[in-house]
Motif scaffolding. Sequence first.
Motif, PDB file in Angstrom:
ATOM      1  N   ALA A 357       0.832  -1.204   0.000  1.00 17.43           N
ATOM      2  CA  ALA A 357       0.000   0.000   0.000  1.00 17.43           C
ATOM      3  C   ALA A 357       0.866   1.253   0.000  1.00 17.43           C
ATOM      4  O   ALA A 357       0.542   2.239  -0.661  1.00 17.43           O
ATOM      5  CB  ALA A 357      -0.930  -0.007   1.199  1.00 17.43           C
ATOM      6  N   SER A 358       1.976   1.206   0.729  1.00 11.30           N
ATOM      7  CA  SER A 358       2.814   2.400   0.795  1.00 11.30           C
ATOM      8  C   SER A 358       3.676   2.561  -0.439  1.00 11.30           C
ATOM      9  O   SER A 358       4.195   3.628  -0.695  1.00 11.30           O
ATOM     10  CB  SER A 358       3.743   2.354   1.994  1.00 11.30           C
ATOM     11  OG  SER A 358       3.072   1.885   3.085  1.00 11.30           O
ATOM     12  N   GLU A 359       3.890   1.481  -1.166  1.00 11.15           N
ATOM     13  CA  GLU A 359       4.710   1.584  -2.369  1.00 11.15           C
ATOM     14  C   GLU A 359       3.867   1.900  -3.602  1.00 11.15           C
ATOM     15  O   GLU A 359       4.386   2.388  -4.594  1.00 11.15           O
ATOM     16  CB  GLU A 359       5.485   0.277  -2.606  1.00 11.15           C
ATOM     17  CG  GLU A 359       6.621   0.032  -1.620  1.00 11.15           C
ATOM     18  CD  GLU A 359       7.750   1.056  -1.746  1.00 11.15           C
ATOM     19  OE1 GLU A 359       8.113   1.422  -2.876  1.00 11.15           O
ATOM     20  OE2 GLU A 359       8.241   1.516  -0.702  1.00 11.15           O
ATOM     21  N   CYS A 360       2.591   1.605  -3.573  1.00 12.38           N
ATOM     22  CA  CYS A 360       1.749   1.781  -4.767  1.00 12.38           C
ATOM     23  C   CYS A 360       1.735   3.247  -5.201  1.00 12.38           C
ATOM     24  O   CYS A 360       1.353   4.118  -4.431  1.00 12.38           O
ATOM     25  CB  CYS A 360       0.324   1.318  -4.483  1.00 12.38           C
ATOM     26  SG  CYS A 360      -0.814   1.758  -5.826  1.00 12.38           S
ATOM     27  N   PRO A 361       2.147   3.529  -6.432  1.00 15.47           N
ATOM     28  CA  PRO A 361       2.227   4.924  -6.869  1.00 15.47           C
ATOM     29  C   PRO A 361       0.859   5.544  -7.099  1.00 15.47           C
ATOM     30  O   PRO A 361       0.753   6.748  -7.293  1.00 15.47           O
ATOM     31  CB  PRO A 361       3.006   4.831  -8.184  1.00 15.47           C
ATOM     32  CG  PRO A 361       2.739   3.457  -8.692  1.00 15.47           C
ATOM     33  CD  PRO A 361       2.624   2.587  -7.464  1.00 15.47           C
ATOM     34  N   MET A 362      -0.197   4.706  -7.095  1.00 19.17           N
ATOM     35  CA  MET A 362      -1.540   5.230  -7.341  1.00 19.17           C
ATOM     36  C   MET A 362      -2.408   5.144  -6.086  1.00 19.17           C
ATOM     37  O   MET A 362      -3.619   5.338  -6.157  1.00 19.17           O
ATOM     38  CB  MET A 362      -2.194   4.453  -8.498  1.00 19.17           C
ATOM     39  CG  MET A 362      -1.498   4.635  -9.837  1.00 19.17           C
ATOM     40  SD  MET A 362      -1.482   6.361 -10.377  1.00 19.17           S
ATOM     41  CE  MET A 362      -3.172   6.525 -10.937  1.00 19.17           C
ATOM     42  N   ASP A 363      -1.820   4.847  -4.957  1.00 22.22           N
ATOM     43  CA  ASP A 363      -2.588   4.705  -3.707  1.00 22.22           C
ATOM     44  C   ASP A 363      -3.806   3.816  -3.915  1.00 22.22           C
ATOM     45  O   ASP A 363      -4.906   4.128  -3.444  1.00 22.22           O
ATOM     46  CB  ASP A 363      -3.022   6.072  -3.177  1.00 22.22           C
ATOM     47  CG  ASP A 363      -1.818   6.932  -2.795  1.00 22.22           C
ATOM     48  OD1 ASP A 363      -0.936   6.403  -2.089  1.00 22.22           O
ATOM     49  OD2 ASP A 363      -1.748   8.097  -3.219  1.00 22.22           O
TER      50      ASP A 363
END
Lengths: 509, 224
Positions: A357-363
């Motif tokens: 979740a923290s790495e996802c560039p699109m939240d």
Amino acid sequence: MTAEKSSNTIEISINTDVLVIGTGAAGAEAAEVISAQGYKVAVAGDGGQDIAQSGRAELIEGAHIRDFAGVAGDFRACFVKDGQRLERNFGAVVIAPGRNVRPQAEPFGLSLGERVITLGELEKILADGNARSKLGGAAVALLLNLTWEGDPQYTARVLEASLAIQQLEGATASIYAGNVKVAAPGLERKFTYVREQGVVCFKPMEKPSIEQTGDKIRITTLDSILRKTLVAEYDYLVVEEKAEPSDRDLDLAYSLRLDTDLEGFLPSNNVHRFPVNSNREGIYIAAPGLGANIALRIKELFGDGVKSVPADRAVVDPEKCTICLTCYRCCPHGAIFWQDGVAAISPLACQGCGICASECPMDAIQIGGFNDKDLRRQVREAVAATQKPAIVAFCCQNSALEAGRAAAEFGMDLPAGLKLIKVPCAGKVDVEFIMQAFVDGADGVMVAACHEGNCKAERGNLFARWRVNEIRKRLEALGIDKQRLLFTTFASNMAKGFAETAAQFAGSL
Amino acid sequence: MIVAERKPFEEIKAMVSGYKKVLTVGCGTCVAVCLAGGSKEVATLNAELELALGKDGISPGAATVERQCDMEFLAELDPLAEQYDAFISMACGAGIQFLAERFPDKPVFPAVNTSFIGVNLDVGWYEEKCRACGTCVLGTTGGICPVTMCAKSLFNGPCGGTNNGSCEINTDQPCAWYRIHERLSAQGRLEQIMEISPANDWSNQKPRKIIQPGYEERIKALQG
Ligand code: SF4
Ligand code: SF4
Ligand code: SF4
């Protein structure tokens, strides 16, 4: 495969077939106990006729994994067997690791020969009635854990062989040992017994020097117990066989996305896991004597084939997902795959760490119990309600949170403006949350993780540290003192350490 | 995909100084995938702006569209646009220009440097693979691009500078034509290296347009 049960749990039907990779003793044992639980077992590897004859498991002989996909309860293995592709589905996989063996004669300047042999060669001689007789009356020295870490299995083999020599007419065995690894059932007792039977054991303080002249081998060593230099002559020297991960295991680690330990062995070390568990749910690593443990884990995973799991552990919003594969590559538990053009997370395999979740560039990913909106609200409240300096402390629930709460309970001095925010793993602390905390007016932000090598999510603490370092650079570029953002690690019992660090941090702000 | 890098903050700050209401527009395609301009980067940049310029200095808005290189997605910004004095675009150069075209009366500032067409080696790690030369020769070069990898972008090589697998510019730079030789010979079609590729028409480096086959009629009709 999934059916909705209520709004927060779903029922997943699980494939309860088990694949065992490796036909050796550990593989056969695992296959035996797992099938005794009533699950269908297939064993893949070379040889293994005994397994086929036992009727307990199907043997897929000579099959080697080519591709591997899926998640716990639904793995898809593609084998190559006699040049043909063969696809099969399994709910769980057990790997019986293989080892490459490297004889350690060269570190002593020796070469293998008639008189300098490996433990494996010695075992063959001892097993063969005719060959064994040549050891009658001989003095044999065995080296143990002088050139490598060693393990209990290796210790057991050396003890067994020494005892066998000692029992031959006129023969004597001496062991030169570094650290003796006895952490296996009965091994400590065996070690004592072997010495009672007359096997002499030396503990060199430094690497012994060994010379071979003709048929004689002379060992000079400084013994750590006698504190004396000892010289002794032997007829045979048994050098160590250093174990290295087999090429097959390294390939398997890569294609099954498994972490190894520092030396390349499966599985990686993690104190939060059972020793037979790998970093991926549903994939287990066998070792002799551990079959029953694996069977237990598999039973827990499979149950009767239908499992109720939280539906919201980690959920991808298909509207937002751009299928960049970042989450797939970052998930330490291999819980993510893709389907219908978006990322999908297996609620069975996911451990809820929130790294994805923290790495996802699109939240695009939300974690149950820790959704972004809630966390942002908590940050805002923490900053608004506190005295100065206002410190937002993101605390991993496995370590820092416990330490911080204990500090409060024991009445230790904590800065008045410190607010703890519970996160499932420090890896869930998003760049945005930290930046937002400063925007909202926090004087300091603390990201508190588990010690290195101690993260339940394998490397959530590393992700957290990398992010903090990056944000500190960004803060500097903004003209903001980077000391206002702190990365720190705790164990859950470090209440005092937590209080000290927090006080020090508050003082510095 | 197109790979971009976030610009240094100072540069962005200098561009937007003086504009109070700024809409930061992310792009959900290439730049999101290469972690430079998706919705997370938009939120982070806005936080940086607020921290540096103060809430009185700037009040940034956030929007991320599917692709800034498609007018239909940019149209989604129309209702928002009037509330803002300027735009920051986190898309590649193509998206930035298309956004500027959509809202010609407002300044559009780039927040990323568009770097190259490349591949994903790992999270956050990319490698350039193609320079969009317009005359792809990969068919005869064993699938290795000499325009990108060869320091001189030679269509026919190697040159005399090939040095045990490396390029003469330095030993860390592989020689593209050495690799091409290796790959073609491994595939048993080394003789193809002797085929001369005609020099590329570098005059094609003015802005190019492409119409995919089958769409010519449609576009002719559109152009009237
Ligand atoms: S990181 Fe986010 S955008 Fe990328 S694949 Fe995963 S869910 Fe989709
Ligand atoms: S929450 Fe953790 S375990 Fe679950 S999918 Fe995300 S990274 Fe993997
Ligand atoms: S030759 Fe190279 S630069 Fe030209 S189109 Fe092909 S890959 Fe791209």
